[in-house]
Motif scaffolding. Structure first.
Motif, mmCIF file in Angstrom:
data_model
loop_
_atom_site.group_PDB
_atom_site.id
_atom_site.type_symbol
_atom_site.label_atom_id
_atom_site.label_comp_id
_atom_site.label_asym_id
_atom_site.label_seq_id
_atom_site.Cartn_x
_atom_site.Cartn_y
_atom_site.Cartn_z
ATOM 1 N N VAL A 158 4.125 7.729 -0.936
ATOM 2 C CA VAL A 158 4.338 6.138 -0.275
ATOM 3 C C VAL A 158 3.390 6.275 0.783
ATOM 4 O O VAL A 158 3.236 7.481 1.604
ATOM 5 N N THR A 159 2.749 5.301 0.854
ATOM 6 C CA THR A 159 1.526 5.146 2.088
ATOM 7 C C THR A 159 2.255 3.936 2.957
ATOM 8 O O THR A 159 2.604 3.009 2.612
ATOM 9 N N TRP A 160 1.995 4.277 4.370
ATOM 10 C CA TRP A 160 2.290 3.271 5.392
ATOM 11 C C TRP A 160 1.182 2.545 5.928
ATOM 12 O O TRP A 160 -0.026 3.627 6.123
ATOM 13 N N PHE A 161 0.988 1.416 6.250
ATOM 14 C CA PHE A 161 0.036 0.709 6.684
ATOM 15 C C PHE A 161 0.500 0.060 8.099
ATOM 16 O O PHE A 161 1.395 -0.323 8.088
ATOM 17 N N GLN A 162 -0.648 0.226 8.763
ATOM 18 C CA GLN A 162 -0.739 -0.397 10.192
ATOM 19 C C GLN A 162 -0.520 -2.114 10.337
ATOM 20 O O GLN A 162 -1.158 -2.504 9.695
ATOM 21 N N VAL A 163 0.521 -2.565 10.983
ATOM 22 C CA VAL A 163 0.827 -3.839 11.171
ATOM 23 C C VAL A 163 1.095 -4.147 12.643
ATOM 24 O O VAL A 163 1.407 -3.167 13.406
ATOM 25 N N GLU A 164 0.962 -5.556 13.098
ATOM 26 C CA GLU A 164 1.020 -5.778 14.601
ATOM 27 C C GLU A 164 2.567 -6.085 14.803
ATOM 28 O O GLU A 164 2.905 -5.788 16.234
ATOM 29 N N ASP A 165 3.420 -6.314 13.960
ATOM 30 C CA ASP A 165 4.575 -6.610 14.132
ATOM 31 C C ASP A 165 5.452 -6.537 12.836
ATOM 32 O O ASP A 165 5.531 -7.215 11.935
ATOM 33 N N PRO A 170 13.668 -2.492 8.815
ATOM 34 C CA PRO A 170 12.982 -2.094 9.877
ATOM 35 C C PRO A 170 13.753 -1.203 10.567
ATOM 36 O O PRO A 170 15.048 -1.335 11.000
ATOM 37 N N HIS A 171 13.277 -0.101 11.352
ATOM 38 C CA HIS A 171 13.874 0.841 12.216
ATOM 39 C C HIS A 171 13.100 1.560 13.071
ATOM 40 O O HIS A 171 11.762 1.720 12.691
ATOM 41 N N GLU A 172 13.446 2.234 13.866
ATOM 42 C CA GLU A 172 12.492 3.339 14.688
ATOM 43 C C GLU A 172 12.509 4.709 14.024
ATOM 44 O O GLU A 172 13.488 5.228 13.842
ATOM 45 N N GLY A 173 11.327 5.272 13.853
ATOM 46 C CA GLY A 173 11.135 6.421 13.282
ATOM 47 C C GLY A 173 10.449 7.416 14.159
ATOM 48 O O GLY A 173 10.089 6.960 15.454
ATOM 49 N N PRO A 174 10.368 8.682 13.844
ATOM 50 C CA PRO A 174 9.688 9.574 14.700
ATOM 51 C C PRO A 174 8.424 9.271 15.162
ATOM 52 O O PRO A 174 7.991 9.674 16.186
ATOM 53 N N TYR A 175 7.434 8.511 14.369
ATOM 54 C CA TYR A 175 6.166 7.962 14.863
ATOM 55 C C TYR A 175 5.959 6.798 15.165
ATOM 56 O O TYR A 175 4.759 6.184 15.480
ATOM 57 N N GLY A 176 7.249 5.926 15.205
ATOM 58 C CA GLY A 176 6.786 4.428 15.459
ATOM 59 C C GLY A 176 7.842 3.629 14.681
ATOM 60 O O GLY A 176 8.718 4.118 13.992
ATOM 61 N N ARG A 177 7.933 2.489 14.775
ATOM 62 C CA ARG A 177 8.750 1.339 14.184
ATOM 63 C C ARG A 177 8.048 1.126 12.629
ATOM 64 O O ARG A 177 6.837 0.937 12.318
ATOM 65 N N THR A 178 9.114 1.317 11.555
ATOM 66 C CA THR A 178 8.765 1.234 10.282
ATOM 67 C C THR A 178 9.479 0.212 9.363
ATOM 68 O O THR A 178 10.783 0.180 9.787
ATOM 69 N N VAL A 179 8.909 -0.042 8.263
ATOM 70 C CA VAL A 179 9.862 -0.739 7.180
ATOM 71 C C VAL A 179 9.270 -0.372 5.781
ATOM 72 O O VAL A 179 8.058 -0.208 5.813
ATOM 73 N N THR A 180 10.097 -0.177 5.008
ATOM 74 C CA THR A 180 9.711 0.076 3.512
ATOM 75 C C THR A 180 9.755 -1.093 2.690
ATOM 76 O O THR A 180 10.945 -1.669 2.738
ATOM 77 N N VAL A 181 8.826 -1.506 2.060
ATOM 78 C CA VAL A 181 8.948 -2.639 1.215
ATOM 79 C C VAL A 181 8.431 -2.377 -0.119
ATOM 80 O O VAL A 181 8.022 -1.354 -0.359
ATOM 81 N N VAL A 182 8.749 -3.387 -1.234
ATOM 82 C CA VAL A 182 8.082 -3.189 -2.249
ATOM 83 C C VAL A 182 7.201 -4.267 -2.856
ATOM 84 O O VAL A 182 7.769 -5.600 -2.613
ATOM 85 N N ASP A 183 5.996 -4.197 -3.441
ATOM 86 C CA ASP A 183 5.072 -5.321 -3.690
ATOM 87 C C ASP A 183 5.806 -6.124 -4.997
ATOM 88 O O ASP A 183 6.627 -5.534 -5.512
ATOM 89 N N PRO A 184 5.173 -7.233 -5.217
ATOM 90 C CA PRO A 184 5.408 -7.933 -6.443
ATOM 91 C C PRO A 184 5.344 -7.376 -7.740
ATOM 92 O O PRO A 184 6.025 -7.578 -8.669
ATOM 93 N N GLU A 185 4.603 -6.263 -7.634
ATOM 94 C CA GLU A 185 4.312 -5.208 -8.822
ATOM 95 C C GLU A 185 5.290 -4.336 -8.990
ATOM 96 O O GLU A 185 5.272 -3.316 -9.904
ATOM 97 N N GLY A 186 6.191 -3.978 -8.039
ATOM 98 C CA GLY A 186 7.120 -3.001 -7.750
ATOM 99 C C GLY A 186 6.734 -1.563 -7.318
ATOM 100 O O GLY A 186 7.221 -0.565 -7.343
ATOM 101 N N THR A 187 5.555 -1.797 -6.553
ATOM 102 C CA THR A 187 5.175 -0.624 -5.829
ATOM 103 C C THR A 187 5.542 -0.221 -4.430
ATOM 104 O O THR A 187 5.569 -1.494 -3.471
ATOM 105 N N PRO A 188 6.237 0.823 -4.136
ATOM 106 C CA PRO A 188 6.658 0.979 -2.627
ATOM 107 C C PRO A 188 5.549 1.014 -1.734
ATOM 108 O O PRO A 188 4.666 1.876 -2.094
ATOM 109 N N LEU A 189 5.834 0.672 -0.732
ATOM 110 C CA LEU A 189 4.762 0.904 0.447
ATOM 111 C C LEU A 189 5.450 0.635 1.924
ATOM 112 O O LEU A 189 6.594 0.105 1.947
ATOM 113 N N GLY A 190 4.951 1.377 2.862
ATOM 114 C CA GLY A 190 5.567 1.015 4.354
ATOM 115 C C GLY A 190 4.563 0.484 4.899
ATOM 116 O O GLY A 190 3.293 0.509 4.902
#
Length: 265
Positions: A212-219, A238-258
């Motif tokens: 799973v890949t996490w992408f940088q966002v502003e908010d 959304p929650h605070e993780g070891p390296y910053g605030r994160t959320v995990t979502v799923v795109d319209p084709e069912g792919t998870p990403l952070g």
């Protein structure tokens, strides 16, 4: 509780062994994802290299960060996931090391459009990853839409971590959170860049071991709501993780990403 192990490996890019240098996604309907990622991450899409089956090439500003392609017919029933490409100064040697350490190479090595070389393989658990001899950009990068973290979900994280250490020369740090869950954090070029963990209670392995890949966002919170408005869904709030605030979502084709705001330092 931490435990650090360093293993020298072949095929390491000087100063940045194993640094992720690119991500790709193959999906049943890649054109359906274009608007989702344009509006969620601010990407601009341009035609991709047809030789590699990548229909769309994504840019964050003037920086190429990802590619999205059409899934081959024989893989159409397999759940999609983002694939990180890890850098190696000697791709052929790294590809041989993959096989020697229990993994497989399914594509390549072959030349890419940036004048480098690439290969696609799988680790001993079956999780797919790529290898590149050079990234299409310089440095780790920052800013909205840029990949900033990667996590492998697998059956036995501390059995799989040595594979990546030996092939790419990662340093590995074992972490245990207050609930007792463990993960291996991989370091490249002197900084943490990825982690490997097993699934916790209540999680299922419907898609098998995968990255799973996490992408940088502003908010993070606003981006999570935007993902839902664009046809995705939230899989981990959304929650605070070891390296910053994160959320995990799923795109319209069912792919998870952070989505992440990564802490500096």
């Amino acid at each position: 509780m931490t435990e650090t192990t360093r293993v020298a490996g072949p095929g390491n890019a000087p100063g940045a062994p194993g640094t992720p240098g690119w991500v790709t996604l193959v999906a049943p309907r890649p054109e359906r994802l274009k608007g989702f990622y344009e509006q969620l991450l601010g990407w601009e899409f341009r035609p991709g290299p047809p030789r590699l089956g990548m229909n769309l090439r994504a840019f964050a500003g003037d920086r190429p960060v990802a590619a999205i392609g059409q899934v081959p017919p024989h893989r159409a029933s397999r759940a999609a996931s983002w694939t990180p490409f890890l850098l190696s100064a000697d791709l052929d040697l790294a590809s041989m090391a993959v096989g020697a350490c229990g993994g497989t190479i399914g594509v390549g090595p072959l030349n890419d459009r940036e004048g480098g070389r690439l290969a696609i393989g799988a680790d001993p658990s079956g999780a797919v990853f790529g290898i590149r001899s050079a990234a299409p950009f310089d440095g780790p990068g920052d800013g909205p839409g840029v990949p900033v973290w990667h996590e492998l979900l697998t059956y036995e994280p501390h059995r799989i971590a040595p594979f990546y250490q030996r092939v790419f020369g990662f340093a590995s740090e074992r972490e245990v959170n207050p609930e007792g869950a463990e993960r291996a954090v991989l370091h490249a070029g002197g900084r943490p860049i990825a982690s490997i963990r097993g699934l916790g209670r209540g999680e299922t392995f419907d898609r098998g071991p995968h990255w799973v890949t996490w992408f940088q966002v502003e908010d993070v919170d606003a981006a999570a709501l935007r993902a839902v408005d664009l046809g995705g869904r939230i899989s981990e709030a959304p929650h605070e993780g070891p390296y910053g605030r994160t959320v995990t979502v799923v795109d319209p084709e069912g792919t998870p990403l952070g989505l992440m705001i990564r802490r500096r330092g």
